[in-house]
Write a protein that holds these residues in place. Structure first.
Motif, PDB file in Angstrom:
ATOM      1  N   ASN A   1     -43.338   4.219   0.255  1.00 61.37           N
ATOM      2  CA  ASN A   1     -42.982   2.842  -0.119  1.00 61.37           C
ATOM      3  C   ASN A   1     -42.111   2.214   0.966  1.00 61.37           C
ATOM      4  OD1 ASN A   1     -44.170   3.804  -2.454  1.00 61.37           O
ATOM      5  ND2 ASN A   1     -42.480   3.284  -3.814  1.00 61.37           N
TER       6      ASN A   1
ATOM      7  N   LEU B   1     -51.174   6.267   2.561  1.00 57.59           N
ATOM      8  CA  LEU B   1     -50.695   5.311   3.562  1.00 57.59           C
ATOM      9  C   LEU B   1     -51.271   5.741   4.898  1.00 57.59           C
ATOM     10  CD1 LEU B   1     -48.890   2.770   3.787  1.00 57.59           C
ATOM     11  CD2 LEU B   1     -47.065   4.271   4.600  1.00 57.59           C
TER      12      LEU B   1
ATOM     13  N   LEU C   1     -50.035   0.442  10.886  1.00 60.85           N
ATOM     14  CA  LEU C   1     -50.782   0.551   9.636  1.00 60.85           C
ATOM     15  C   LEU C   1     -52.271   0.400   9.911  1.00 60.85           C
ATOM     16  CD1 LEU C   1     -50.310   0.732   6.506  1.00 60.85           C
ATOM     17  CD2 LEU C   1     -50.428  -1.763   6.497  1.00 60.85           C
TER      18      LEU C   1
ATOM     19  N   GLU D   1     -54.370  -1.794   4.377  1.00 57.72           N
ATOM     20  CA  GLU D   1     -53.420  -2.057   3.298  1.00 57.72           C
ATOM     21  C   GLU D   1     -53.597  -1.009   2.196  1.00 57.72           C
ATOM     22  OE1 GLU D   1     -52.253  -5.645   0.211  1.00 57.72           O
ATOM     23  OE2 GLU D   1     -52.928  -6.132   2.237  1.00 57.72           O
TER      24      GLU D   1
ATOM     25  N   TRP E   1     -44.224   1.254   3.991  1.00 58.54           N
ATOM     26  CA  TRP E   1     -44.989   0.069   3.650  1.00 58.54           C
ATOM     27  C   TRP E   1     -44.088  -1.170   3.727  1.00 58.54           C
ATOM     28  CZ3 TRP E   1     -48.715  -2.943   3.810  1.00 58.54           C
ATOM     29  CH2 TRP E   1     -49.112  -3.820   2.787  1.00 58.54           C
TER      30      TRP E   1
END
Length: 402
Positions: A252, A398, A380, A383, A255
């Protein structure tokens, strides 16, 4: 969109709904589970310390006296395991068990683990780099805390793959309205994990080592020692609470960093331990891994204009409390140098998380290894999606690359 823990859009971003709840009042009745939702920081903080609330009521009342149904007999292995852990005990049992566990799980124990934590974090990040990237959840975030807890307990390396599935199945019962299949998995995991630990405890009784289980066996005071069940429940709680929070804060947190590139760039520049420690606390506040903590009302209490009667259940909304503008300046902004940050992620009062210092060390190690000089920046790949489940909130995966 209102408060709806079974709605994927709410789970992905519950914070607008929390703003609405805070505007509705200090205690908001929620019909779906028959609970009072408590969304404000000051109330959540105070109620965590208020002994008129309890994680259990069985130290004072029977199920019948409290107006509640007893759980089905077939769920008993889970409830025995859970009910003897520090998180669900109330005084005087809680004070006795916590005092004995603290004799074995000391600050010195945590500091002794730090070199191993840092080495493991470096090795896991090295694997991710060797592959050019991958799933940060399964390559770094999950293996690190499980390996650390296994090291702490003295679980042989060959058996460590058992721990995460057992923990995941047991933690399924902490979600709202778990179904019967979730309960079956939790009971099976409770039976298997307890049997495994019983064997490990027997082994350590005959051949003590430097591990925590040996320390728990040896811990004693004028009131005696921990029972075998208390030791088993302590070990399971350390794994469940210790790794769920760390895993979800890691993914988290990354992200959140990817969505706040200026903050990530500032954190990467001039890497130093103190700045990293402050940043970890902000990531714990900003997207809280444990969104809700439930308590039983043992005696009538007043929350604002609402009298909540004995026998009711309150849901303390950690995620909302940690974004309350009455306590935090600009709470919806990620501020990695936030100095005034008394977040409630680790709880408060007698049930404050015993493993918080170790969790912080693990998070500092994993973020530090990924932000270290010479490590290329992470990017990244796509998403992520959020896992089903609201109380323990985290991503399915992730995917990243260097």
């Amino acid at each position: 969109m209102g408060f709806d823990p079974w709605d994927a859009a709410f789970v992905a971003d519950p914070y607008p709904a929390y703003r609405e709840l805070r505007e509705q009042g200090r205690a908001v009745w929620w019909e779906a589970t028959g609970q009072w939702l408590v969304p404000h920081y000051d109330d959540v903080s105070a109620l965590l310390r208020d002994r008129r609330l309890g994680r259990t009521y069985l130290h004072r009342f029977s199920h019948e006296e409290f107006g509640r149904e007893a759980p089905p007999p077939e769920h008993e292995p889970f409830h025995v395991l859970n009910g003897n852990g520090l998180l669900d005990l109330e005084d005087p049992a809680h004070a006795r068990v916590r005092r004995l566990v603290a004799k074995a799980f000391t600050p010195r124990t945590v500091e002794r683990l730090v070199p191993a934590v840092q080495r493991l974090a470096g090795e896991l990040v090295g694997r991710l780099r060797a592959d050019g990237g991958g799933d940060l959840l399964t390559v770094v975030a999950e293996p690190l805390p499980v390996a650390v807890i296994a090291e702490l307990l003295g679980v042989p390396e060959a058996d460590r793959g058992l721990l995460r599935p057992w923990s995941a199945d047991i933690c399924g019962m902490f979600e709202l309205r778990p179904d019967e299949e979730t309960a079956r998995r939790a009971v099976r995991a409770s039976v298997e994990f307890s049997a495994y630990l019983r064997g490990l405890i027997a082994e350590r009784r005959s051949r003590p080592g430097e591990d925590l289980i040996s320390g728990l066996i040896a811990a004693h005071d004028e009131e005696g020692r921990l029972s075998e069940q208390e030791m088993i429940s302590t070990c399971v709680l350390l794994l469940n609470a210790g790794h769920e929070a760390t895993v979800n804060t890691t993914v988290n947190g990354w992200w959140a960093l990817f969505r706040n590139p200026a903050q990530l760039a500032a954190l990467r520049a001039g890497h130093d331990p103190e700045k990293l420690s402050t940043a970890v606390d902000e990531l714990l506040r900003y997207d809280t891994p444990l969104q809700m903590f439930e308590r039983w009302v043992l005696d009538d209490i007043r929350i604002g204009d609402t009298v909540v009667p004995r026998g009711a259940e309150v849901a303390l909304l950690f995620g909302s409390a940690n974004r309350d503008p009455a306590r935090f300046d600009d709470p919806d902004a990620l501020d990695l140098v936030r100095a005034d940050n008394p977040h409630l992620t680790f709880g408060a009062g007698i049930h404050y998380c015993l493993g918080a210092p170790l969790a912080r060390r693990e998070l500092e190690a994993s973020f530090g290894a990924l932000l270290a000089d010479g490590v290329p920046p992470l990017r990244l790949v796509e998403e992520p999606r959020w896992r089903d489940g609201y109380v323990i909130r985290g991503l399915e995966q992730l995917l990243v690359e260097f």
